[in-house]
Design a protein around this motif. Structure first.
Motif, PDB file in Angstrom:
ATOM      1  N   TRP A   1      31.515  39.028  39.856  1.00  0.00           N
ATOM      2  CA  TRP A   1      31.318  40.451  39.495  1.00  0.00           C
ATOM      3  C   TRP A   1      29.878  41.207  39.880  1.00  0.00           C
ATOM      4  O   TRP A   1      29.782  42.095  40.525  1.00  0.00           O
TER       5      TRP A   1
ATOM      6  N   SER B   1      36.484  40.830  31.378  1.00  0.00           N
ATOM      7  CA  SER B   1      37.220  40.149  32.400  1.00  0.00           C
ATOM      8  C   SER B   1      38.503  39.309  31.669  1.00  0.00           C
ATOM      9  O   SER B   1      38.859  38.375  32.332  1.00  0.00           O
TER      10      SER B   1
ATOM     11  N   PRO C   1      39.913  40.872  36.762  1.00  0.00           N
ATOM     12  CA  PRO C   1      39.857  40.814  38.278  1.00  0.00           C
ATOM     13  C   PRO C   1      40.534  39.464  38.588  1.00  0.00           C
ATOM     14  O   PRO C   1      41.111  38.704  37.710  1.00  0.00           O
TER      15      PRO C   1
ATOM     16  N   VAL D   1      35.943  37.677  42.846  1.00  0.00           N
ATOM     17  CA  VAL D   1      36.007  38.779  42.518  1.00  0.00           C
ATOM     18  C   VAL D   1      35.277  39.730  43.808  1.00  0.00           C
ATOM     19  O   VAL D   1      35.666  40.769  44.142  1.00  0.00           O
TER      20      VAL D   1
ATOM     21  N   ALA E   1      41.676  44.904  40.152  1.00  0.00           N
ATOM     22  CA  ALA E   1      41.260  44.955  38.688  1.00  0.00           C
ATOM     23  C   ALA E   1      42.580  45.482  38.120  1.00  0.00           C
ATOM     24  O   ALA E   1      42.480  46.838  37.968  1.00  0.00           O
TER      25      ALA E   1
ATOM     26  N   MET F   1      37.183  48.166  45.363  1.00  0.00           N
ATOM     27  CA  MET F   1      38.064  47.420  44.482  1.00  0.00           C
ATOM     28  C   MET F   1      39.303  48.652  44.327  1.00  0.00           C
ATOM     29  O   MET F   1      39.094  49.761  44.177  1.00  0.00           O
TER      30      MET F   1
END
Length: 495
Positions: free
Chosen positions: A19, A115, A139, A143, A149, A174
Protein backbone atom coordinates in the motif's frame (compact mmCIF):
# COMPACT_ATOMS: atom_id res chain seq x y z
CA UNK A 1 -10.16 13.53 -9.76
CA UNK A 2 -10.26 13.65 -5.97
CA UNK A 3 -6.70 13.26 -4.76
CA UNK A 4 -5.27 11.83 -1.56
CA UNK A 5 -3.18 14.60 -0.04
CA UNK A 6 -1.32 12.53 2.57
CA UNK A 7 -1.54 8.83 3.39
CA UNK A 8 -0.72 6.87 6.52
CA UNK A 9 -0.07 3.14 6.64
CA UNK A 10 -0.45 1.40 9.99
CA UNK A 11 1.21 -1.98 9.61
CA UNK A 12 3.88 -2.55 7.00
CA UNK A 13 3.96 -6.23 6.12
CA UNK A 14 3.37 -7.67 2.65
CA UNK A 15 0.11 -5.74 2.28
CA UNK A 16 0.87 -2.58 4.24
CA UNK A 17 4.26 -2.15 2.58
CA UNK A 18 2.72 -2.56 -0.86
CA UNK A 19 0.00 0.00 0.00
CA UNK A 20 2.80 2.40 0.93
CA UNK A 21 4.54 1.72 -2.40
CA UNK A 22 1.30 2.39 -4.31
CA UNK A 23 0.85 5.72 -2.50
CA UNK A 24 4.47 6.85 -2.76
CA UNK A 25 4.76 6.04 -6.48
CA UNK A 26 1.56 8.03 -7.04
CA UNK A 27 3.36 11.06 -5.60
CA UNK A 28 1.70 10.97 -2.18
CA UNK A 29 3.68 11.64 0.99
CA UNK A 30 3.13 8.62 3.21
CA UNK A 31 3.62 8.04 6.92
CA UNK A 32 4.37 4.52 8.15
CA UNK A 33 4.02 2.94 11.58
CA UNK A 34 5.16 -0.63 12.13
CA UNK A 35 6.80 -1.81 15.37
CA UNK A 36 8.69 -4.65 13.66
CA UNK A 37 12.43 -4.10 14.28
CA UNK A 38 13.24 -4.66 10.59
CA UNK A 39 10.26 -2.77 9.17
CA UNK A 40 12.38 -0.27 7.23
CA UNK A 41 14.39 -3.04 5.54
CA UNK A 42 11.31 -5.11 4.67
CA UNK A 43 9.35 -2.17 3.32
CA UNK A 44 12.44 -0.96 1.46
CA UNK A 45 12.60 -4.28 -0.38
CA UNK A 46 8.90 -4.09 -1.24
CA UNK A 47 9.42 -0.53 -2.47
CA UNK A 48 12.35 -1.61 -4.66
CA UNK A 49 10.26 -4.34 -6.29
CA UNK A 50 7.40 -1.89 -6.82
CA UNK A 51 9.66 0.66 -8.50
CA UNK A 52 11.08 -2.05 -10.74
CA UNK A 53 7.58 -3.19 -11.69
CA UNK A 54 6.42 0.35 -12.47
CA UNK A 55 9.45 0.97 -14.68
CA UNK A 56 8.31 -2.02 -16.75
CA UNK A 57 4.60 -1.27 -16.53
CA UNK A 58 4.34 2.13 -18.18
CA UNK A 59 6.30 4.77 -20.06
CA UNK A 60 3.89 7.44 -18.86
CA UNK A 61 5.59 9.98 -16.58
CA UNK A 62 5.00 9.14 -12.94
CA UNK A 63 4.72 12.11 -10.60
CA UNK A 64 7.67 12.91 -8.32
CA UNK A 65 7.84 10.21 -5.67
CA UNK A 66 6.12 10.92 -2.39
CA UNK A 67 8.18 10.90 0.76
CA UNK A 68 7.97 7.79 2.96
CA UNK A 69 8.52 8.59 6.64
CA UNK A 70 8.63 6.09 9.52
CA UNK A 71 7.15 7.05 12.89
CA UNK A 72 7.36 5.47 16.32
CA UNK A 73 3.68 5.90 17.29
CA UNK A 74 0.29 5.60 15.60
CA UNK A 75 -0.57 9.12 16.71
CA UNK A 76 2.47 10.61 14.95
CA UNK A 77 1.85 8.60 11.80
CA UNK A 78 -1.80 9.57 11.27
CA UNK A 79 -1.33 13.28 11.95
CA UNK A 80 -2.50 15.25 8.92
CA UNK A 81 -3.38 12.19 6.84
CA UNK A 82 -6.64 12.14 4.87
CA UNK A 83 -6.39 8.41 3.97
CA UNK A 84 -5.29 5.97 6.68
CA UNK A 85 -4.83 2.32 5.76
CA UNK A 86 -4.73 -0.25 8.56
CA UNK A 87 -2.91 -3.49 7.65
CA UNK A 88 -2.06 -5.15 10.97
CA UNK A 89 -2.31 -8.96 11.42
CA UNK A 90 -5.70 -10.59 10.93
CA UNK A 91 -6.86 -10.79 14.55
CA UNK A 92 -10.13 -9.08 15.31
CA UNK A 93 -9.22 -7.73 18.76
CA UNK A 94 -5.89 -6.38 17.51
CA UNK A 95 -7.45 -4.76 14.47
CA UNK A 96 -10.33 -3.29 16.46
CA UNK A 97 -7.98 -1.82 19.05
CA UNK A 98 -5.69 -0.31 16.41
CA UNK A 99 -8.59 1.18 14.45
CA UNK A 100 -10.07 2.64 17.65
CA UNK A 101 -6.67 4.15 18.42
CA UNK A 102 -6.46 5.62 14.92
CA UNK A 103 -9.96 7.04 15.30
CA UNK A 104 -9.04 8.77 18.55
CA UNK A 105 -6.08 10.73 17.14
CA UNK A 106 -6.78 11.16 13.42
CA UNK A 107 -8.46 14.09 11.71
CA UNK A 108 -12.24 13.46 12.08
CA UNK A 109 -12.65 13.83 8.31
CA UNK A 110 -9.90 11.35 7.40
CA UNK A 111 -10.91 8.12 5.68
CA UNK A 112 -9.93 4.96 7.56
CA UNK A 113 -9.64 1.81 5.47
CA UNK A 114 -8.88 -1.68 6.73
CA UNK A 115 -7.00 -4.25 4.64
CA UNK A 116 -8.76 -7.13 6.41
CA UNK A 117 -9.33 -10.20 4.27
CA UNK A 118 -12.55 -11.24 5.92
CA UNK A 119 -13.59 -9.43 9.11
CA UNK A 120 -16.80 -7.46 8.75
CA UNK A 121 -16.42 -3.68 9.15
CA UNK A 122 -19.27 -3.49 11.67
CA UNK A 123 -17.14 -5.58 14.03
CA UNK A 124 -14.13 -3.31 13.53
CA UNK A 125 -15.93 0.01 13.97
CA UNK A 126 -17.72 -1.04 17.18
CA UNK A 127 -15.78 1.22 19.57
CA UNK A 128 -15.12 4.19 17.27
CA UNK A 129 -16.22 7.77 17.92
CA UNK A 130 -16.42 8.46 14.18
CA UNK A 131 -17.44 5.10 12.67
CA UNK A 132 -19.06 6.77 9.68
CA UNK A 133 -15.65 7.25 8.00
CA UNK A 134 -14.38 3.68 8.54
CA UNK A 135 -14.68 0.94 5.89
CA UNK A 136 -12.90 -2.10 4.53
CA UNK A 137 -10.54 -1.44 1.59
CA UNK A 138 -9.54 -5.02 0.80
CA UNK A 139 -6.73 -5.13 -1.80
CA UNK A 140 -5.00 -7.97 -3.59
CA UNK A 141 -1.31 -8.83 -3.47
CA UNK A 142 0.77 -7.17 -4.87
CA UNK A 143 -1.16 -4.01 -4.05
CA UNK A 144 1.20 -1.84 -6.10
CA UNK A 145 0.26 -3.74 -9.29
CA UNK A 146 -3.15 -5.39 -8.84
CA UNK A 147 -5.61 -2.51 -9.07
CA UNK A 148 -8.70 -3.79 -7.24
CA UNK A 149 -9.90 -2.82 -3.77
CA UNK A 150 -13.19 -4.14 -2.41
CA UNK A 151 -14.88 -1.29 -0.53
CA UNK A 152 -17.21 -2.56 2.18
CA UNK A 153 -19.12 -0.43 4.66
CA UNK A 154 -20.35 -1.44 8.09
CA UNK A 155 -23.64 -0.61 9.76
CA UNK A 156 -22.38 2.85 10.72
CA UNK A 157 -20.42 3.68 7.56
CA UNK A 158 -21.77 6.69 5.67
CA UNK A 159 -22.57 5.88 2.01
CA UNK A 160 -20.68 8.98 0.88
CA UNK A 161 -17.56 7.61 2.59
CA UNK A 162 -17.45 4.68 0.13
CA UNK A 163 -18.03 6.97 -2.85
CA UNK A 164 -15.27 9.29 -1.63
CA UNK A 165 -12.91 6.34 -1.21
CA UNK A 166 -13.70 5.07 -4.71
CA UNK A 167 -12.97 8.51 -6.17
CA UNK A 168 -9.69 8.81 -4.28
CA UNK A 169 -8.45 5.43 -5.53
CA UNK A 170 -8.82 6.29 -9.21
CA UNK A 171 -5.88 8.74 -9.45
CA UNK A 172 -3.51 6.11 -8.03
CA UNK A 173 -4.56 3.60 -10.70
CA UNK A 174 -6.92 1.51 -8.54
CA UNK A 175 -10.50 0.44 -9.11
CA UNK A 176 -12.70 0.53 -6.04
CA UNK A 177 -15.75 -1.73 -6.19
CA UNK A 178 -18.46 -1.04 -3.62
CA UNK A 179 -20.25 -4.08 -2.19
CA UNK A 180 -23.95 -3.65 -1.55
CA UNK A 181 -23.82 -5.52 1.77
CA UNK A 182 -21.14 -6.59 4.19
CA UNK A 183 -20.38 -10.29 4.44
CA UNK A 184 -17.49 -12.25 5.92
CA UNK A 185 -14.57 -12.54 3.44
CA UNK A 186 -16.39 -10.24 0.99
CA UNK A 187 -16.49 -11.39 -2.67
CA UNK A 188 -12.96 -12.20 -3.81
CA UNK A 189 -11.85 -14.21 -0.81
CA UNK A 190 -15.09 -16.21 -0.80
CA UNK A 191 -14.35 -17.31 -4.35
CA UNK A 192 -10.71 -17.96 -3.56
CA UNK A 193 -11.60 -19.88 -0.40
CA UNK A 194 -13.90 -22.16 -2.39
CA UNK A 195 -11.16 -23.00 -4.90
CA UNK A 196 -8.54 -23.30 -2.12
CA UNK A 197 -10.69 -25.72 -0.10
CA UNK A 198 -11.37 -27.89 -3.13
CA UNK A 199 -7.67 -27.81 -4.00
CA UNK A 200 -6.72 -29.07 -0.53
CA UNK A 201 -9.05 -32.03 -0.94
CA UNK A 202 -7.53 -32.86 -4.35
CA UNK A 203 -4.04 -32.92 -2.79
CA UNK A 204 -5.17 -34.87 0.29
CA UNK A 205 -6.90 -37.52 -1.82
CA UNK A 206 -3.82 -37.85 -4.06
CA UNK A 207 -5.72 -36.85 -7.20
CA UNK A 208 -2.78 -34.63 -8.19
CA UNK A 209 0.16 -32.74 -6.71
CA UNK A 210 0.49 -28.97 -6.20
CA UNK A 211 2.28 -28.40 -9.51
CA UNK A 212 -0.39 -30.22 -11.51
CA UNK A 213 -3.14 -28.30 -9.75
CA UNK A 214 -1.44 -24.98 -10.48
CA UNK A 215 -0.91 -26.02 -14.11
CA UNK A 216 -4.63 -26.76 -14.49
CA UNK A 217 -5.40 -23.22 -13.30
CA UNK A 218 -2.77 -21.22 -15.14
CA UNK A 219 -3.05 -22.99 -18.49
CA UNK A 220 -6.85 -22.90 -18.66
CA UNK A 221 -9.49 -20.93 -16.81
CA UNK A 222 -6.93 -18.72 -15.06
CA UNK A 223 -6.11 -17.15 -18.42
CA UNK A 224 -9.79 -16.57 -19.15
CA UNK A 225 -10.47 -15.07 -15.73
CA UNK A 226 -7.58 -12.63 -16.12
CA UNK A 227 -9.48 -10.75 -18.78
CA UNK A 228 -13.19 -11.53 -18.53
CA UNK A 229 -13.95 -12.96 -15.11
CA UNK A 230 -16.40 -15.78 -14.50
CA UNK A 231 -19.81 -14.69 -15.72
CA UNK A 232 -18.63 -13.02 -18.92
CA UNK A 233 -16.58 -16.13 -19.73
CA UNK A 234 -19.60 -18.38 -19.22
CA UNK A 235 -21.77 -16.07 -21.31
CA UNK A 236 -19.49 -16.84 -24.26
CA UNK A 237 -19.64 -20.55 -23.40
CA UNK A 238 -23.40 -20.33 -23.89
CA UNK A 239 -22.90 -19.51 -27.55
CA UNK A 240 -25.28 -17.21 -29.40
CA UNK A 241 -28.05 -18.03 -26.90
CA UNK A 242 -25.90 -16.53 -24.12
CA UNK A 243 -26.12 -17.04 -20.39
CA UNK A 244 -29.63 -18.57 -20.32
CA UNK A 245 -28.47 -21.40 -22.54
CA UNK A 246 -25.30 -21.94 -20.50
CA UNK A 247 -27.27 -22.23 -17.25
CA UNK A 248 -29.83 -24.53 -18.84
CA UNK A 249 -27.07 -26.79 -20.13
CA UNK A 250 -24.73 -26.84 -17.13
CA UNK A 251 -26.96 -25.82 -14.24
CA UNK A 252 -27.96 -29.41 -13.37
CA UNK A 253 -24.28 -30.19 -12.69
CA UNK A 254 -24.52 -28.09 -9.53
CA UNK A 255 -26.44 -30.89 -7.83
CA UNK A 256 -23.95 -33.55 -8.84
CA UNK A 257 -21.30 -34.71 -6.30
CA UNK A 258 -18.50 -32.72 -7.97
CA UNK A 259 -17.39 -30.73 -4.95
CA UNK A 260 -16.48 -30.98 -1.30
CA UNK A 261 -16.96 -27.26 -0.77
CA UNK A 262 -18.96 -27.71 2.44
CA UNK A 263 -16.54 -30.23 3.92
CA UNK A 264 -13.40 -28.74 5.44
CA UNK A 265 -10.27 -30.81 5.03
CA UNK A 266 -8.43 -31.68 8.25
CA UNK A 267 -5.02 -30.01 8.03
CA UNK A 268 -3.09 -32.77 9.77
CA UNK A 269 0.69 -32.64 10.13
CA UNK A 270 0.87 -35.29 7.45
CA UNK A 271 -1.15 -33.22 4.95
CA UNK A 272 0.79 -30.04 5.75
CA UNK A 273 4.06 -31.90 5.17
CA UNK A 274 2.75 -33.27 1.87
CA UNK A 275 1.71 -29.84 0.61
CA UNK A 276 4.92 -28.17 1.79
CA UNK A 277 7.21 -30.78 0.24
CA UNK A 278 5.33 -30.70 -3.08
CA UNK A 279 5.47 -26.90 -3.08
CA UNK A 280 9.21 -26.98 -2.39
CA UNK A 281 9.70 -29.39 -5.28
CA UNK A 282 7.58 -27.18 -7.52
CA UNK A 283 9.26 -23.80 -6.95
CA UNK A 284 11.80 -24.11 -4.14
CA UNK A 285 14.62 -23.34 -6.56
CA UNK A 286 13.52 -19.70 -6.51
CA UNK A 287 14.02 -17.31 -3.63
CA UNK A 288 11.10 -15.37 -2.19
CA UNK A 289 12.04 -12.00 -3.73
CA UNK A 290 12.90 -13.69 -7.04
CA UNK A 291 9.43 -15.24 -7.18
CA UNK A 292 7.94 -11.81 -6.46
CA UNK A 293 9.87 -10.30 -9.37
CA UNK A 294 8.82 -13.11 -11.73
CA UNK A 295 5.21 -12.64 -10.64
CA UNK A 296 5.43 -8.89 -11.19
CA UNK A 297 6.91 -9.27 -14.68
CA UNK A 298 4.15 -11.69 -15.66
CA UNK A 299 1.43 -9.39 -14.30
CA UNK A 300 2.94 -6.43 -16.15
CA UNK A 301 2.94 -8.42 -19.40
CA UNK A 302 -0.69 -9.47 -18.96
CA UNK A 303 -1.82 -5.93 -18.17
CA UNK A 304 0.06 -4.46 -21.13
CA UNK A 305 -1.43 -7.05 -23.47
CA UNK A 306 -4.92 -6.30 -22.17
CA UNK A 307 -4.24 -2.57 -22.58
CA UNK A 308 -3.76 -3.10 -26.32
CA UNK A 309 -6.85 -5.28 -26.81
CA UNK A 310 -10.34 -4.24 -27.94
CA UNK A 311 -9.03 -2.10 -30.78
CA UNK A 312 -6.65 -0.25 -28.47
CA UNK A 313 -9.40 0.63 -26.01
CA UNK A 314 -8.20 -1.92 -23.48
CA UNK A 315 -10.02 -4.64 -21.58
CA UNK A 316 -10.23 -5.49 -17.88
CA UNK A 317 -7.15 -4.39 -15.95
CA UNK A 318 -5.61 -3.22 -19.25
CA UNK A 319 -8.38 -0.67 -19.71
CA UNK A 320 -7.75 0.56 -16.19
CA UNK A 321 -4.02 0.84 -16.95
CA UNK A 322 -4.80 2.89 -20.08
CA UNK A 323 -7.01 5.23 -18.04
CA UNK A 324 -4.29 5.54 -15.37
CA UNK A 325 -1.71 6.40 -18.02
CA UNK A 326 -4.05 9.01 -19.53
CA UNK A 327 -4.34 10.55 -16.05
CA UNK A 328 -0.54 10.55 -15.68
CA UNK A 329 0.01 12.21 -19.04
CA UNK A 330 -2.67 14.82 -18.36
CA UNK A 331 -1.08 15.78 -15.06
CA UNK A 332 2.57 15.50 -16.12
CA UNK A 333 4.67 18.68 -16.24
CA UNK A 334 4.76 20.22 -19.70
CA UNK A 335 7.95 19.08 -21.47
CA UNK A 336 10.64 21.57 -22.40
CA UNK A 337 13.82 21.22 -24.42
CA UNK A 338 16.75 21.53 -22.01
CA UNK A 339 18.96 23.09 -24.71
CA UNK A 340 17.01 23.87 -27.91
CA UNK A 341 20.25 24.21 -29.87
CA UNK A 342 21.14 20.53 -29.32
CA UNK A 343 19.35 17.24 -30.12
CA UNK A 344 16.44 16.91 -27.71
CA UNK A 345 16.24 14.09 -25.18
CA UNK A 346 12.68 12.80 -25.47
CA UNK A 347 12.14 9.34 -24.02
CA UNK A 348 13.49 7.31 -21.11
CA UNK A 349 12.25 3.72 -21.00
CA UNK A 350 13.19 0.21 -19.88
CA UNK A 351 12.88 -2.95 -21.98
CA UNK A 352 9.72 -4.63 -20.70
CA UNK A 353 8.90 -8.37 -20.46
CA UNK A 354 6.46 -8.25 -23.37
CA UNK A 355 9.12 -6.61 -25.57
CA UNK A 356 11.58 -9.52 -25.76
CA UNK A 357 11.62 -12.46 -28.16
CA UNK A 358 12.72 -16.10 -27.85
CA UNK A 359 16.36 -14.95 -27.87
CA UNK A 360 15.78 -12.67 -24.91
CA UNK A 361 16.29 -9.57 -27.07
CA UNK A 362 13.96 -6.66 -27.77
CA UNK A 363 11.86 -7.40 -30.85
CA UNK A 364 12.04 -5.37 -34.03
CA UNK A 365 8.69 -3.64 -33.64
CA UNK A 366 9.55 -2.48 -30.11
CA UNK A 367 12.46 -0.49 -31.53
CA UNK A 368 9.89 1.15 -33.78
CA UNK A 369 7.61 1.70 -30.80
CA UNK A 370 10.40 3.54 -28.96
CA UNK A 371 10.71 5.89 -31.91
CA UNK A 372 6.93 6.27 -32.23
CA UNK A 373 6.70 7.12 -28.52
CA UNK A 374 9.55 9.60 -29.01
CA UNK A 375 7.63 11.25 -31.84
CA UNK A 376 4.64 11.57 -29.50
CA UNK A 377 6.92 13.15 -26.89
CA UNK A 378 8.15 15.68 -29.47
CA UNK A 379 4.57 16.52 -30.40
CA UNK A 380 3.70 17.14 -26.75
CA UNK A 381 6.76 19.39 -26.55
CA UNK A 382 5.36 21.63 -29.30
CA UNK A 383 1.80 21.61 -27.94
CA UNK A 384 0.24 18.78 -29.93
CA UNK A 385 -1.44 17.18 -26.94
CA UNK A 386 -4.74 15.31 -26.55
CA UNK A 387 -6.71 18.55 -26.41
CA UNK A 388 -5.17 19.59 -29.74
CA UNK A 389 -5.99 16.21 -31.28
CA UNK A 390 -9.55 16.25 -29.93
CA UNK A 391 -9.98 19.66 -31.57
CA UNK A 392 -9.39 18.00 -34.95
CA UNK A 393 -5.67 18.48 -35.64
CA UNK A 394 -2.74 16.10 -35.51
CA UNK A 395 0.46 14.86 -37.13
CA UNK A 396 0.42 11.58 -39.05
CA UNK A 397 3.51 9.49 -39.76
CA UNK A 398 3.94 8.97 -43.51
CA UNK A 399 7.43 7.46 -43.73
CA UNK A 400 10.26 6.17 -41.57
CA UNK A 401 13.50 4.25 -41.84
CA UNK A 402 14.74 2.31 -38.79
CA UNK A 403 18.26 0.90 -38.47
CA UNK A 404 18.89 -1.78 -35.82
CA UNK A 405 22.49 -1.52 -34.67
CA UNK A 406 22.73 -3.44 -31.38
CA UNK A 407 20.77 -5.88 -29.23
CA UNK A 408 18.97 -4.82 -26.06
CA UNK A 409 17.76 -7.10 -23.29
CA UNK A 410 15.04 -7.25 -20.66
CA UNK A 411 15.28 -4.49 -18.07
CA UNK A 412 17.89 -2.40 -19.88
CA UNK A 413 17.34 1.36 -19.67
CA UNK A 414 17.16 3.21 -22.98
CA UNK A 415 16.74 6.82 -24.04
CA UNK A 416 16.21 8.72 -27.28
CA UNK A 417 17.35 12.02 -28.74
CA UNK A 418 15.91 13.82 -31.75
CA UNK A 419 17.15 16.39 -34.26
CA UNK A 420 14.72 18.31 -36.44
CA UNK A 421 15.81 18.25 -40.08
CA UNK A 422 14.70 21.00 -42.53
CA UNK A 423 10.93 21.30 -42.00
CA UNK A 424 8.17 23.83 -42.59
CA UNK A 425 5.73 22.79 -39.84
CA UNK A 426 3.25 21.24 -42.22
CA UNK A 427 6.03 18.73 -42.85
CA UNK A 428 7.97 17.63 -39.74
CA UNK A 429 11.16 15.75 -40.64
CA UNK A 430 13.25 14.35 -37.78
CA UNK A 431 16.19 12.07 -37.09
CA UNK A 432 16.19 10.06 -33.86
CA UNK A 433 18.84 8.07 -31.98
CA UNK A 434 18.14 5.28 -29.45
CA UNK A 435 20.87 4.81 -26.82
CA UNK A 436 21.58 2.31 -24.06
CA UNK A 437 21.65 4.34 -20.84
CA UNK A 438 24.29 2.23 -19.07
CA UNK A 439 27.08 3.19 -21.48
CA UNK A 440 25.45 5.71 -23.89
CA UNK A 441 26.06 3.27 -26.76
CA UNK A 442 23.92 3.63 -29.87
CA UNK A 443 21.47 0.77 -30.50
CA UNK A 444 19.23 2.12 -33.29
CA UNK A 445 18.36 5.17 -35.40
CA UNK A 446 15.20 6.31 -37.15
CA UNK A 447 14.56 8.90 -39.84
CA UNK A 448 10.95 9.98 -39.46
CA UNK A 449 8.56 12.10 -41.51
CA UNK A 450 5.18 13.38 -40.32
CA UNK A 451 2.56 15.57 -41.96
CA UNK A 452 0.18 17.88 -40.12
CA UNK A 453 -3.45 17.08 -40.96
CA UNK A 454 -6.94 18.35 -40.33
CA UNK A 455 -9.03 15.37 -39.27
CA UNK A 456 -12.29 17.03 -40.29
CA UNK A 457 -10.98 17.89 -43.78
CA UNK A 458 -8.94 14.68 -44.21
CA UNK A 459 -6.06 16.59 -45.76
CA UNK A 460 -2.69 18.01 -44.88
CA UNK A 461 -2.77 21.60 -43.61
CA UNK A 462 -0.34 23.91 -41.77
CA UNK A 463 -0.36 23.60 -37.97
CA UNK A 464 -2.15 26.16 -35.84
CA UNK A 465 -0.15 29.27 -34.87
CA UNK A 466 0.32 28.20 -31.24
CA UNK A 467 2.13 25.05 -32.42
CA UNK A 468 4.32 26.93 -34.89
CA UNK A 469 5.28 29.35 -32.10
CA UNK A 470 6.93 26.44 -30.27
CA UNK A 471 8.13 24.51 -33.32
CA UNK A 472 9.78 27.26 -35.37
CA UNK A 473 12.48 28.13 -32.78
CA UNK A 474 13.48 24.45 -32.70
CA UNK A 475 13.59 24.28 -36.51
CA UNK A 476 15.76 27.39 -36.59
CA UNK A 477 18.09 26.20 -33.81
CA UNK A 478 18.58 22.74 -35.33
CA UNK A 479 19.29 24.22 -38.76
CA UNK A 480 22.81 24.97 -37.51
CA UNK A 481 23.49 21.37 -36.46
CA UNK A 482 25.43 19.06 -38.78
CA UNK A 483 23.33 16.63 -40.78
CA UNK A 484 23.24 13.19 -39.09
CA UNK A 485 25.59 10.76 -40.79
CA UNK A 486 22.80 8.27 -41.60
CA UNK A 487 20.13 10.78 -42.68
CA UNK A 488 18.83 10.11 -46.18
CA UNK A 489 20.38 6.67 -46.30
CA UNK A 490 18.51 4.00 -48.23
CA UNK A 491 17.91 0.45 -47.02
CA UNK A 492 21.16 -1.54 -47.06
CA UNK A 493 23.32 1.51 -47.72
CA UNK A 494 26.28 1.71 -45.35
CA UNK A 495 28.07 4.89 -46.40
Amino acid sequence: MTKIQKAACIGGGVIGGAWAARFVLAGIDTAMYDPHPEAERIIGEVMANAERAYSLLTAAPLPPKGKLTFYKTVEEAVAGADWIQESVPERIELKRNVITQIDACADPMALIGSSTSGIMPTELQRDMKHPERMFVAHPYNPVYLLPLAELVGGEKTAPETLEDAKAKLAPIGMKGVILKKEIEAFVGDRLLEAVWREGLWLIKDDICDTETLDDVIRYSFGMRWAQMGMFETYRIAGGEAGMRHFIAQFGPCLSWPWTKLMDVVDLTDELVDKIASQSDAQSGAYGFRELERIRDENLVGIMQTLKGSNGGQGWGSGKLLAEFEAHLWKNAPKPEAADPSQPIRLLDVKVQPSWVDYNGHMTEFRYTQCFADSADALLRLIGVDMAYVEAGHSYYTVENHVRLLAETKLGEALYTKAQILPSDGKKLHTFLWLYRAADDSLVATCEHLMLHVSSSESKSVPPLPEVMEKLQPLIDAHATLPKPEAAGRSVGQRK
